[in-house]
Design a protein around this motif. Structure first.
Motif, PDB file in Angstrom:
ATOM      1  N   VAL A  60       0.844  -1.209   0.000  1.00  0.00           N
ATOM      2  CA  VAL A  60       0.000   0.000   0.000  1.00  0.00           C
ATOM      3  C   VAL A  60       0.871   1.249   0.000  1.00  0.00           C
ATOM      4  CG1 VAL A  60      -1.646   1.328   1.369  1.00  0.00           C
ATOM      5  CG2 VAL A  60      -1.963  -1.136   1.084  1.00  0.00           C
ATOM      6  N   GLY A  61       1.978   1.246   0.759  1.00  0.00           N
ATOM      7  CA  GLY A  61       2.877   2.396   0.789  1.00  0.00           C
ATOM      8  C   GLY A  61       3.513   2.664  -0.566  1.00  0.00           C
ATOM      9  N   LEU A  62       3.977   1.619  -1.256  1.00  0.00           N
ATOM     10  CA  LEU A  62       4.602   1.789  -2.569  1.00  0.00           C
ATOM     11  C   LEU A  62       3.602   2.324  -3.598  1.00  0.00           C
ATOM     12  CD1 LEU A  62       6.767  -1.464  -2.732  1.00  0.00           C
ATOM     13  CD2 LEU A  62       7.578   0.873  -2.390  1.00  0.00           C
ATOM     14  N   VAL A  63       2.395   1.791  -3.565  1.00  0.00           N
ATOM     15  CA  VAL A  63       1.368   2.267  -4.495  1.00  0.00           C
ATOM     16  C   VAL A  63       1.025   3.723  -4.215  1.00  0.00           C
ATOM     17  CG1 VAL A  63      -1.037   1.979  -5.201  1.00  0.00           C
ATOM     18  CG2 VAL A  63       0.417  -0.035  -4.898  1.00  0.00           C
ATOM     19  N   SER A  64       0.930   4.083  -2.961  1.00  0.00           N
ATOM     20  CA  SER A  64       0.617   5.469  -2.605  1.00  0.00           C
ATOM     21  C   SER A  64       1.712   6.423  -3.080  1.00  0.00           C
ATOM     22  CB  SER A  64       0.444   5.583  -1.085  1.00  0.00           C
ATOM     23  OG  SER A  64      -0.596   4.758  -0.623  1.00  0.00           O
ATOM     24  N   MET A  65       2.984   6.026  -2.936  1.00  0.00           N
ATOM     25  CA  MET A  65       4.088   6.867  -3.405  1.00  0.00           C
ATOM     26  C   MET A  65       4.044   7.052  -4.911  1.00  0.00           C
ATOM     27  SD  MET A  65       7.219   5.436  -1.048  1.00  0.00           S
ATOM     28  CE  MET A  65       8.424   6.324  -2.036  1.00  0.00           C
ATOM     29  N   PHE A  66       3.756   5.982  -5.623  1.00  0.00           N
ATOM     30  CA  PHE A  66       3.692   6.066  -7.078  1.00  0.00           C
ATOM     31  C   PHE A  66       2.572   7.004  -7.520  1.00  0.00           C
ATOM     32  CE2 PHE A  66       1.620   4.586 -10.959  1.00  0.00           C
ATOM     33  CZ  PHE A  66       2.660   4.731 -11.877  1.00  0.00           C
ATOM     34  N   PHE A  71       0.990  14.418  -8.809  1.00  0.00           N
ATOM     35  CA  PHE A  71       1.344  15.745  -8.294  1.00  0.00           C
ATOM     36  C   PHE A  71       2.771  16.175  -8.631  1.00  0.00           C
ATOM     37  CE2 PHE A  71      -1.819  13.858  -5.390  1.00  0.00           C
ATOM     38  CZ  PHE A  71      -2.856  14.775  -5.572  1.00  0.00           C
ATOM     39  N   THR A  72       3.513  15.384  -9.365  1.00  0.00           N
ATOM     40  CA  THR A  72       4.848  15.788  -9.812  1.00  0.00           C
ATOM     41  C   THR A  72       4.961  15.526 -11.307  1.00  0.00           C
ATOM     42  OG1 THR A  72       5.932  13.648  -9.500  1.00  0.00           O
ATOM     43  CG2 THR A  72       5.731  15.048  -7.556  1.00  0.00           C
ATOM     44  N   ASN A  73       6.080  16.029 -11.923  1.00  0.00           N
ATOM     45  CA  ASN A  73       6.294  15.828 -13.366  1.00  0.00           C
ATOM     46  C   ASN A  73       7.281  14.701 -13.633  1.00  0.00           C
ATOM     47  OD1 ASN A  73       8.610  16.959 -12.475  1.00  0.00           O
ATOM     48  ND2 ASN A  73       8.593  18.727 -13.876  1.00  0.00           N
ATOM     49  N   ARG A  74       7.507  13.852 -12.660  1.00  0.00           N
ATOM     50  CA  ARG A  74       8.492  12.789 -12.827  1.00  0.00           C
ATOM     51  C   ARG A  74       8.072  11.798 -13.910  1.00  0.00           C
ATOM     52  NH1 ARG A  74      11.468   9.412  -7.991  1.00  0.00           N
ATOM     53  NH2 ARG A  74      12.803   8.145  -9.359  1.00  0.00           N
ATOM     54  N   PHE A  75       6.783  11.579 -14.009  1.00  0.00           N
ATOM     55  CA  PHE A  75       6.290  10.631 -14.999  1.00  0.00           C
ATOM     56  C   PHE A  75       5.469  11.356 -16.068  1.00  0.00           C
ATOM     57  CE2 PHE A  75       6.605   8.305 -10.954  1.00  0.00           C
ATOM     58  CZ  PHE A  75       7.493   7.306 -11.324  1.00  0.00           C
ATOM     59  N   GLU A  76       5.927  12.579 -16.439  1.00  0.00           N
ATOM     60  CA  GLU A  76       5.117  13.381 -17.365  1.00  0.00           C
ATOM     61  C   GLU A  76       4.999  12.737 -18.742  1.00  0.00           C
ATOM     62  OE1 GLU A  76       8.825  16.362 -18.507  1.00  0.00           O
ATOM     63  OE2 GLU A  76       6.931  17.158 -17.806  1.00  0.00           O
TER      64      GLU A  76
END
Length: 258
Positions: free
Chosen positions: A174-180, A186-191
């Protein structure tokens, strides 16, 4: 005095009878030296007991309204009250008519037992079923089980350690999915993770390359291509002289004038 003797004899007989006969039910261990009667939906197994490699019935009665083959399922148990073999017995050629009763005996041999056991290891028997569907074989069906375990679903519940480990793994997942999801939303890391964004990026890149190529051609135009000579300079010079000559005085010209 005679009445007292009779009373004593009567009590002794009752005592002996109660010692050698007892009331047992289906799926209940019966010691080999005990005689009992068990009633099922279709049969009354009267005064059954195990002795000298036989399960003996003083009477088997068909209680149903239909003719039925003699059938029964008997579990065999050792001194630890664990199953060492099972007899699924059915004689289709020996039919009891409705309400008919007859004495009977079922042989027990080592083929009905697990490999390392013999008939000497039998300390208890139990009527497991009336085997109304005439099943045969299956001697090893319940090996190692106690009578109360037979027919029960095996325990598939996890122990406390396994449950705790699964809870930890679920929390990590659940923690890993939430981070992804946070980084994706909310970020452009995976734009460019979306296919359309990726195509737009390539389109802009190709446009920049085209502009660079056009600028390079303007600033450094290519040299004109040299014409490859097929004829020598001398031949070309003669052809040029021939084209410039006055053809009025030639023989060909004079011939056409005539």
């Amino acid at each position: 005095m005679k009445n007292i003797i009779k009373m004593i004899l009567f009590l002794i007989i009752i005592s002996i009878t109660s010692t050698n006969a007892a009331n047992y039910s289906i799926r209940e261990l019966i010691p080999v030296n005990i005689e009992t009667t068990i009633v099922t939906d279709n049969f009354s197994y009267k005064s059954l007991y195990y002795k000298d490699d036989y399960v003996i019935f003083k009477g088997i009665k068909n209680l149903s309204d239909n003719d039925l083959p003699i059938s029964i399922t008997i579990g065999l148990f050792d001194n630890n009250k664990k199953n060492i073999g099972t007899i699924h017995y059915c004689q289709e050629d020996e039919v009891l008519k409705s309400k008919e009763e007859k004495s009977y005996a079922i042989p027990v041999d080592n083929a009905s037992l697990s490999n390392e056991k013999s008939t000497d290891d039998i300390h208890y028997i139990a009527v497991l079923d009336e085997n109304i569907h005439c099943r045969k074989g299956g001697e090893d069906d319940f090996i190692g089980q106690k009578v109360e375990e037979i027919g029960m679903h095996k325990n598939t519940e996890l122990d406390s350690k396994s449950q705790f480990l699964i809870q930890i793994l679920v929390i990590i997942a659940v923690g890993l999915v939430s981070m992804f999801l946070y980084k994706f939303l909310f970020t452009n890391r995976f734009e460019n993770i979306d296919g359309e964004d990726t195509r737009l990026g390539y389109k802009e890149y190709n446009k920049e390359l085209k502009l660079k190529r056009e600028k390079e051609l303007r600033e450094h135009p290519p040299e004109p291509k040299k014409i490859k000579k097929v004829k020598t300079d001398e031949v070309l010079e003669q052809e040029e002289i021939a084209r410039n000559e006055d053809k009025d005085g030639t023989d060909l010209h004079n011939m056409y004038k005539k």
